[in-house]
Write a protein that holds these residues in place. Structure first.
Motif, PDB file in Angstrom:
ATOM      1  N   TYR A  28       0.932   5.969  -6.834  1.00 50.05           N
ATOM      2  CA  TYR A  28       0.007   5.379  -5.868  1.00 50.05           C
ATOM      3  C   TYR A  28      -0.190   3.923  -6.253  1.00 50.05           C
ATOM      4  CZ  TYR A  28      -4.111   4.480  -3.060  1.00 50.05           C
ATOM      5  OH  TYR A  28      -4.985   3.948  -2.147  1.00 50.05           O
TER       6      TYR A  28
ATOM      7  N   ASP B 161      -5.817   5.690   9.004  1.00 45.92           N
ATOM      8  CA  ASP B 161      -6.262   6.290   7.738  1.00 45.92           C
ATOM      9  C   ASP B 161      -5.869   5.432   6.532  1.00 45.92           C
ATOM     10  OD1 ASP B 161      -7.531   8.696   6.674  1.00 45.92           O
ATOM     11  OD2 ASP B 161      -5.624   9.042   5.643  1.00 45.92           O
ATOM     12  N   SER B 162      -4.844   4.605   6.695  1.00 46.35           N
ATOM     13  CA  SER B 162      -4.324   3.874   5.535  1.00 46.35           C
ATOM     14  C   SER B 162      -4.489   2.360   5.680  1.00 46.35           C
ATOM     15  CB  SER B 162      -2.852   4.261   5.306  1.00 46.35           C
ATOM     16  OG  SER B 162      -2.766   5.649   5.004  1.00 46.35           O
TER      17      SER B 162
ATOM     18  N   HIS C  28       0.894  -1.168   0.000  1.00 45.10           N
ATOM     19  CA  HIS C  28       0.000   0.000   0.000  1.00 45.10           C
ATOM     20  C   HIS C  28       0.928   1.212   0.000  1.00 45.10           C
ATOM     21  CE1 HIS C  28      -3.750   2.005   2.095  1.00 45.10           C
ATOM     22  NE2 HIS C  28      -3.238   2.768   1.155  1.00 45.10           N
TER      23      HIS C  28
HETATM   24  C1  ISE Z   1      -6.561   7.853   2.267  1.00 50.19           C
HETATM   25  O1  ISE Z   1      -7.345   8.479   3.273  1.00 50.19           O
HETATM   26  C2  ISE Z   1      -7.315   6.713   1.679  1.00 50.19           C
HETATM   27  O2  ISE Z   1      -8.361   6.327   2.115  1.00 50.19           O
HETATM   28  C3  ISE Z   1      -6.583   5.986   0.621  1.00 50.19           C
HETATM   29  O3  ISE Z   1      -7.339   4.964   0.075  1.00 50.19           O
HETATM   30  C4  ISE Z   1      -5.314   5.430   1.235  1.00 50.19           C
HETATM   31  O4  ISE Z   1      -4.562   4.788   0.245  1.00 50.19           O
HETATM   32  C5  ISE Z   1      -4.461   6.543   1.843  1.00 50.19           C
HETATM   33  O5  ISE Z   1      -3.321   5.976   2.449  1.00 50.19           O
HETATM   34  C6  ISE Z   1      -5.262   7.314   2.882  1.00 50.19           C
HETATM   35  O6  ISE Z   1      -4.490   8.372   3.382  1.00 50.19           O
END
Ligand code: ISE
Length: 337
Positions: free
Chosen positions: A236, A173-174, A156
């Motif tokens: 990404y 968040d990730s 990720h």
């Molecule tokens: C973001 O808030 C997300 O939901 C993304 O899908 C994720 O890849 C990212 O790391 C987050 O910061």
């Protein structure tokens, strides 16, 4: 012909305005009837993509004006509960961006409120479940064609993160997405979480110690590792390799434009989750809208799934300080069967 579902979108930041544009342009059977956003500038910018929508600074006003049939929550996680509570009290169907709420206690209290209704009303926005490749991988796991699943090796990677991104957000968040999607793929909940630190990326923002390697053991013995890496600069990427008894499967490899010039071969890849998962977001919202029209209200991860993820995130945040953290989940209420 059914009347369009009138959706109130709460939050017109990056994600909220993306959803507003998507509902207006690509989703059938729904319109954005209200934008709930206290910041006037954001509300006006979003209104361009929501012709005819009314503007409100809070959800209570939108509900008492009878301006919405359903609510899509796209404010940051710490502001979800104050929107979920009045929306549930009004008996409205809700699509809530991840996380349900930031911690298991507040998620549990949302479950208690939801159970006063006749059926689940909350869908949680774990959009990866609507990505075609993830869905194909799940079908492969369930088919048993490659034998039993033994490991999921996940990457990720984000090119960069905003200055407001903190160490615990690596989890909340990730990795929050892998806490939902790995158990969904493997058909088993998370049992333990551990975090390891490789060398720090010198390009990480000050105060962030990353990348991290998150290791989850699932109840059924499947091991999941997640390379969580938020300063990779180049793009990404969300990729998974699934290791089966008699096969391998890979998803999330770049599939964009291939070019070969000046002696170099390249494949275009994404720079943001908004494009990488655009089709998944479209499918997620279309299926939610269809479910609301049908009266089933939820077609995807529900509030119970959101609660389990909150437990995993709590364990993951503890694991940032070391140790293997075990998760004890209560029994699932029959309401969510
Ligand atoms: C973001 O808030 C997300 O939901 C993304 O899908 C994720 O890849 C990212 O790391 C987050 O910061």
């Amino acid at each position: 012909m059914t009347t369009d579902l009138r959706i109130g979108v709460v939050g017109a930041g990056a994600m909220g305005s993306d959803h507003i544009a998507r509902i207006t342009r690509r989703i059938s059977g729904a319109v954005v009837s209200a934008v709930v956003e206290p910041d006037r500038g954001r509300a006006e910018a979003a209104a361009v993509n929501a012709p005819g929508a009314q503007a409100f600074s809070n959800i209570e006003d939108a509900i008492s004006a009878d301006a919405v049939d359903a609510v899509l929550i796209a404010v940051p996680g710490q502001f979800h509960e104050p929107v979920l509570v009045p929306a549930l009290e009004a008996g409205l169907p809700i699509l809530c961006e991840k996380p349900l709420t930031p911690d298991p206690e507040s998620s549990w209290s949302i479950l208690e409120r939801e159970q006063k209704l006749d059926r689940p009303h909350i869908q949680v926005g774990f959009m990866r479940r609507f990505d075609a490749e993830y869905a194909a991988l799940r079908t492969l796991v369930e088919s048993g064609e490659s034998g039993e699943l033994m490991m999921l090796r996940c990457a990720h990677r984000n090119p960069s993160v905003p200055a407001s991104y903190t160490q615990t957000m690596l989890i909340t968040d990730s990795v929050v997405h892998e806490f939902d999607v790995a158990p969904w793929l493997a058909g088993s909940p998370v049992k333990t979480v551990e975090v390891k630190y490789p060398r720090r990326n010198s390009l990480s923002p000050e105060g962030l110690r990353e990348p991290i390697l998150v290791i989850m053991e699932l109840e059924n013995g499947v091991l999941v590792d997640v390379e969580m890496n938020v300063s990779v600069q180049f793009g990404y990427q969300v990729a998974t390799e699934a290791v089966f008894e008699k096969g391998l499967a890979r998803i999330g490899q770049p599939a964009g434009l291939q070019t070969w010039r000046e002696g170099a071969f390249s494949v275009a890849d994404h720079m943001s989750f908004t494009t990488r998962f655009a089709a998944a977001y479209d499918t997620q919202i279309q299926r939610w809208v269809d479910a609301v029209h049908k009266g089933t209200l939820v077609d995807g991860p529900n509030a119970w799934d959101g609660y389990l993820v909150a437990l995993s995130c709590e364990a993951g945040v503890k694991a940032l300080d070391g140790g293997v953290i075990a998760i004890e989940a209560p029994e699932r209420p029959a309401f969510y069967a």
